[in-house]
Design a protein around this motif. Structure first.
Motif, PDB file in Angstrom:
ATOM      1  N   SER A  74      22.001 -34.187  24.561  1.00  0.00           N
ATOM      2  CA  SER A  74      21.625 -32.840  25.003  1.00  0.00           C
ATOM      3  C   SER A  74      22.753 -31.843  24.765  1.00  0.00           C
ATOM      4  O   SER A  74      22.510 -30.699  24.367  1.00  0.00           O
ATOM      5  CB  SER A  74      21.249 -32.853  26.490  1.00  0.00           C
ATOM      6  OG  SER A  74      20.084 -33.618  26.710  1.00  0.00           O
ATOM      7  N   THR A  75      23.986 -32.276  25.011  1.00  0.00           N
ATOM      8  CA  THR A  75      25.135 -31.405  24.758  1.00  0.00           C
ATOM      9  C   THR A  75      25.244 -31.076  23.277  1.00  0.00           C
ATOM     10  O   THR A  75      25.471 -29.919  22.888  1.00  0.00           O
ATOM     11  CB  THR A  75      26.437 -32.084  25.231  1.00  0.00           C
ATOM     12  OG1 THR A  75      26.376 -32.294  26.645  1.00  0.00           O
ATOM     13  CG2 THR A  75      27.653 -31.229  24.911  1.00  0.00           C
ATOM     14  N   PHE A 124      22.407 -28.724  22.180  1.00  0.00           N
ATOM     15  CA  PHE A 124      22.638 -27.385  22.703  1.00  0.00           C
ATOM     16  C   PHE A 124      23.686 -26.667  21.860  1.00  0.00           C
ATOM     17  O   PHE A 124      23.551 -25.480  21.533  1.00  0.00           O
ATOM     18  CB  PHE A 124      23.092 -27.469  24.164  1.00  0.00           C
ATOM     19  CG  PHE A 124      23.191 -26.129  24.850  1.00  0.00           C
ATOM     20  CD1 PHE A 124      22.063 -25.497  25.343  1.00  0.00           C
ATOM     21  CD2 PHE A 124      24.421 -25.495  24.991  1.00  0.00           C
ATOM     22  CE1 PHE A 124      22.150 -24.255  25.977  1.00  0.00           C
ATOM     23  CE2 PHE A 124      24.516 -24.261  25.613  1.00  0.00           C
ATOM     24  CZ  PHE A 124      23.378 -23.642  26.106  1.00  0.00           C
ATOM     25  N   SER A 132      22.231 -25.545  18.610  1.00  0.00           N
ATOM     26  CA  SER A 132      21.472 -24.308  18.799  1.00  0.00           C
ATOM     27  C   SER A 132      22.391 -23.088  18.795  1.00  0.00           C
ATOM     28  O   SER A 132      22.102 -22.071  18.149  1.00  0.00           O
ATOM     29  CB  SER A 132      20.698 -24.369  20.121  1.00  0.00           C
ATOM     30  OG  SER A 132      19.808 -25.463  20.141  1.00  0.00           O
ATOM     31  N   PRO A 175      23.885 -28.393  29.316  1.00  0.00           N
ATOM     32  CA  PRO A 175      24.080 -27.027  28.792  1.00  0.00           C
ATOM     33  C   PRO A 175      25.436 -26.428  29.181  1.00  0.00           C
ATOM     34  O   PRO A 175      26.038 -25.698  28.379  1.00  0.00           O
ATOM     35  CB  PRO A 175      22.921 -26.250  29.424  1.00  0.00           C
ATOM     36  CG  PRO A 175      21.880 -27.280  29.685  1.00  0.00           C
ATOM     37  CD  PRO A 175      22.629 -28.507  30.070  1.00  0.00           C
ATOM     38  N   SER A 188      28.045 -25.387  26.282  1.00  0.00           N
ATOM     39  CA  SER A 188      28.535 -24.013  26.140  1.00  0.00           C
ATOM     40  C   SER A 188      30.045 -23.941  26.324  1.00  0.00           C
ATOM     41  O   SER A 188      30.727 -23.180  25.624  1.00  0.00           O
ATOM     42  CB  SER A 188      27.839 -23.097  27.152  1.00  0.00           C
ATOM     43  OG  SER A 188      28.071 -23.551  28.482  1.00  0.00           O
TER      44      SER A 188
END
Length: 236
Positions: free
Chosen positions: A26-27, A30, A33, A158, A162
């Motif tokens: 998921s990291t 993200f 993206s 997330p 980030s």
């Protein structure tokens, strides 16, 4: 007493394996993206890459599922996971040059395809083996533990993605994912896939068997239309 320890060990190992698997992927996704939006400023490119995962699930999961049924599930999970580790080791060493290339989007798409195919192979083989990892009365407990750990990782990812991207750049997310994949590889190695197996759950087959089974599955879905909703819900 020994049996109880074995169950607890399986649950704990499955829990942290699921956590690191989800927080790593998921990291990374993200961060991908963020990179695409920052590099191309184009929502279309972002959308196409986001559609890659559900597209692979819809097209390849049936074949992966049949293949998993025919072979040792732990061997498939370990092989797929090892492939992920190698991919991220190569990607970590090569990503800085790749980003500067005009063909970066092509390279990234190929890497994502390999990563997603390997991930789905691992997930399908792992999920198919859950019923033989635990005694019948504890299977739901293992699924619950895995879902809790996965959800926790999804909520945290997330923020990590980030933070890594904004402070250390995209390569740090690639490195982070590589480390988590190594941890997951260790977890898969430690989990006893057939600890509570009651028989031989694999069968030998050919490509003809695969195609005939897929045809049978599509026929069943055609007759029972509600199953199509289940299939689509699993793909997103």
């Amino acid at each position: 007493m020994e049996k109880t320890k074995g169950i607890s060990r399986q649950l704990i190992t499955a829990g942290w394996t699921s956590f690191f698997s989800e927080i790593g992927s998921s990291t990374f996704m993200f961060s991908v993206s963020l990179l695409l939006l920052h590099t191309y400023h184009n929502a279309g490119v972002f959308t196409l890459v986001q559609l890659l995962e559900p597209g692979i699930i819809l097209l390849f999961n049936p074949f992966i599922g049949v293949y998993v049924d025919q072979h040792k599930k732990k061997n498939i999970a370990l092989t797929s996971q090892l492939g992920l580790v190698i991919t991220f080791v190569i990607l970590s060493a090569w990503i800085n040059k790749a980003i500067k290339s005009p063909l970066f989007l092509v390279y990234l798409t190929i890497c994502l395809f390999i990563i997603l195919i390997s991930t789905q192979s691992r997930k399908v083989s792992y999920q198919a083996a859950v019923i033989s990892m635990m005694p019948r009365g504890s299977v739901n407990k293992m699924v619950s533990v895995q879902q809790t750990c996965t959800l926790s990782a999804t909520l945290i990812a997330p923020f990590i993605g980030s933070l890594l991207y904004s402070t250390l750049g995209f390569k740090s997310s690639v490195f982070f994912e590589g480390v988590t994949e190594i941890i997951v590889l260790l977890g898969i190695f430690l989990i006893k896939f057939e600890l509570y197996a009651t028989g031989n759950h694999t069968f030998q087959g050919t490509q003809k068997n695969i195609l005939s089974q897929l045809a049978s599955g599509l026929t069943i879905i055609k007759v029972h239309r509600n199953l199509l909703l289940v299939v689509l819900s699993r793909a997103v």
